[in-house]
Design a protein around this motif. Sequence first.
Motif, PDB file in Angstrom:
ATOM      1  N   LEU A  45       0.837  -1.206   0.000  1.00 52.44           N
ATOM      2  CA  LEU A  45       0.000   0.000   0.000  1.00 52.44           C
ATOM      3  C   LEU A  45       0.869   1.252   0.000  1.00 52.44           C
ATOM      4  O   LEU A  45       0.597   2.212  -0.741  1.00 52.44           O
ATOM      5  N   ALA A  49       1.069   4.154  -2.953  1.00 57.11           N
ATOM      6  CA  ALA A  49       0.864   5.574  -2.679  1.00 57.11           C
ATOM      7  C   ALA A  49       2.043   6.403  -3.202  1.00 57.11           C
ATOM      8  O   ALA A  49       1.851   7.456  -3.813  1.00 57.11           O
ATOM      9  N   VAL A  66      -9.326   9.942  -5.657  1.00 63.33           N
ATOM     10  CA  VAL A  66      -9.581   8.569  -5.189  1.00 63.33           C
ATOM     11  C   VAL A  66     -10.476   8.507  -3.955  1.00 63.33           C
ATOM     12  O   VAL A  66     -10.775   7.416  -3.473  1.00 63.33           O
ATOM     13  N   ARG A  67     -10.935   9.637  -3.446  1.00 66.66           N
ATOM     14  CA  ARG A  67     -11.633   9.625  -2.160  1.00 66.66           C
ATOM     15  C   ARG A  67     -12.936   8.836  -2.213  1.00 66.66           C
ATOM     16  O   ARG A  67     -13.276   8.139  -1.248  1.00 66.66           O
ATOM     17  N   LEU A  70     -12.071   5.124  -2.252  1.00 65.96           N
ATOM     18  CA  LEU A  70     -11.528   4.739  -0.951  1.00 65.96           C
ATOM     19  C   LEU A  70     -12.617   4.722   0.117  1.00 65.96           C
ATOM     20  O   LEU A  70     -12.550   3.922   1.057  1.00 65.96           O
ATOM     21  N   VAL A  73     -14.115   1.410  -0.297  1.00 65.50           N
ATOM     22  CA  VAL A  73     -13.188   0.419   0.267  1.00 65.50           C
ATOM     23  C   VAL A  73     -13.301   0.385   1.784  1.00 65.50           C
ATOM     24  O   VAL A  73     -13.300  -0.689   2.404  1.00 65.50           O
ATOM     25  N   ALA A  74     -13.419   1.557   2.391  1.00 59.54           N
ATOM     26  CA  ALA A  74     -13.556   1.632   3.847  1.00 59.54           C
ATOM     27  C   ALA A  74     -14.836   0.946   4.317  1.00 59.54           C
ATOM     28  O   ALA A  74     -14.844   0.273   5.363  1.00 59.54           O
ATOM     29  N   LEU A  93      -8.588  -3.690   3.546  1.00 61.99           N
ATOM     30  CA  LEU A  93      -8.342  -2.264   3.394  1.00 61.99           C
ATOM     31  C   LEU A  93      -7.033  -2.002   2.662  1.00 61.99           C
ATOM     32  O   LEU A  93      -6.978  -1.199   1.722  1.00 61.99           O
ATOM     33  N   CYS A  94      -5.969  -2.676   3.066  1.00 64.88           N
ATOM     34  CA  CYS A  94      -4.667  -2.485   2.430  1.00 64.88           C
ATOM     35  C   CYS A  94      -4.678  -2.971   0.986  1.00 64.88           C
ATOM     36  O   CYS A  94      -4.175  -2.297   0.082  1.00 64.88           O
ATOM     37  N   SER A  97      -7.101  -0.745  -1.267  1.00 65.61           N
ATOM     38  CA  SER A  97      -6.565   0.619  -1.372  1.00 65.61           C
ATOM     39  C   SER A  97      -5.338   0.648  -2.276  1.00 65.61           C
ATOM     40  O   SER A  97      -5.162   1.579  -3.075  1.00 65.61           O
ATOM     41  N   VAL A 100      -6.522   0.494  -5.839  1.00 67.25           N
ATOM     42  CA  VAL A 100      -7.092   1.774  -6.252  1.00 67.25           C
ATOM     43  C   VAL A 100      -5.986   2.761  -6.607  1.00 67.25           C
ATOM     44  O   VAL A 100      -6.050   3.441  -7.641  1.00 67.25           O
ATOM     45  N   LEU A 101      -4.970   2.843  -5.779  1.00 67.48           N
ATOM     46  CA  LEU A 101      -3.882   3.788  -6.021  1.00 67.48           C
ATOM     47  C   LEU A 101      -3.067   3.401  -7.253  1.00 67.48           C
ATOM     48  O   LEU A 101      -2.638   4.267  -8.023  1.00 67.48           O
TER      49      LEU A 101
END
Length: 201
Positions: A45, A49, A66-67, A70, A73-74, A93-94, A97, A100-101
Motif C-alpha cells: 500500500l 501511494a 480517489v476519495r 476509498l 473500500v472503507a 483495506l490495504c 486501497s 485503487v492507487l
Amino acid sequence: MLNGLDIEGRTLLHRLPVRGKLVLLFTAAILLFLTSDLRILGPALAAAAVLFLSTGIGLREAFRRVRFVLFTVALVAAANYVFVSPREAAAVLCRLSALVLLAAAVTATTGIPAFMDEVARLLAPFERLGLVRAADVSLAVGLVIRFVPEILARYGEISAAHKARGLPVRPLTLLTPLVILTLKDADTIAMAIDARGFRRH
C-alpha cells in the motif's frame, strides 16, 4: 466538459507502454489477492501511494481523485471488521486501497486515446472470432475513464448547492442526485454516439 485524468510528465510510468502498465496492474492485482499477510500488504500500500504521488500529481488532487473509491473500500473493510475479523478487515483495506492507487497511477499517466487503442488491439483476436466488437468495447472504456472527472465535478456542484441551501453535506445524501444527473448525461452521450453511427444498431 473537463479534461481527462491524465497529467503531463516524463516519469518512468509515463514512458512505459500502455500494455506494460496494464500487465503490471493485472499482475499486481493477482499477487495482492494471493496473500493476506499484513507484512506484505502494508508495504504494498505504501509503495502504491508513493508511485501515485510520483506521477507529479499534488497530494490534494490525488486525494480528490480517489476519495470516493476509498470511501467504498472503507465500507467493505468495516463490513469485514464486523462479520469476519479485524485482521481480515485490515488486509482488505490495504489490498483494495493499493489496487485503487495503482489504477489511479496508471490513469494519471495514460491518455484516453492510448487506452482505447490498446484495448482495441488486445480485443482484435476476439473480434476475428466474432465474440466482440473491439471498437465498441474500447469506446466504452474511454467513456468510463472520461466520465470520472465529470462525475467529480457534478459531486462538487451538488455539494455546493447543498451548502448554499444550508443542508448537511453527506456522501449518502448526495448520491441520489449524482446518479440521476450521471444517467441523464449517459443517455445524452449514447444518443449522440448512435446518431453518428459509431455503434452497430
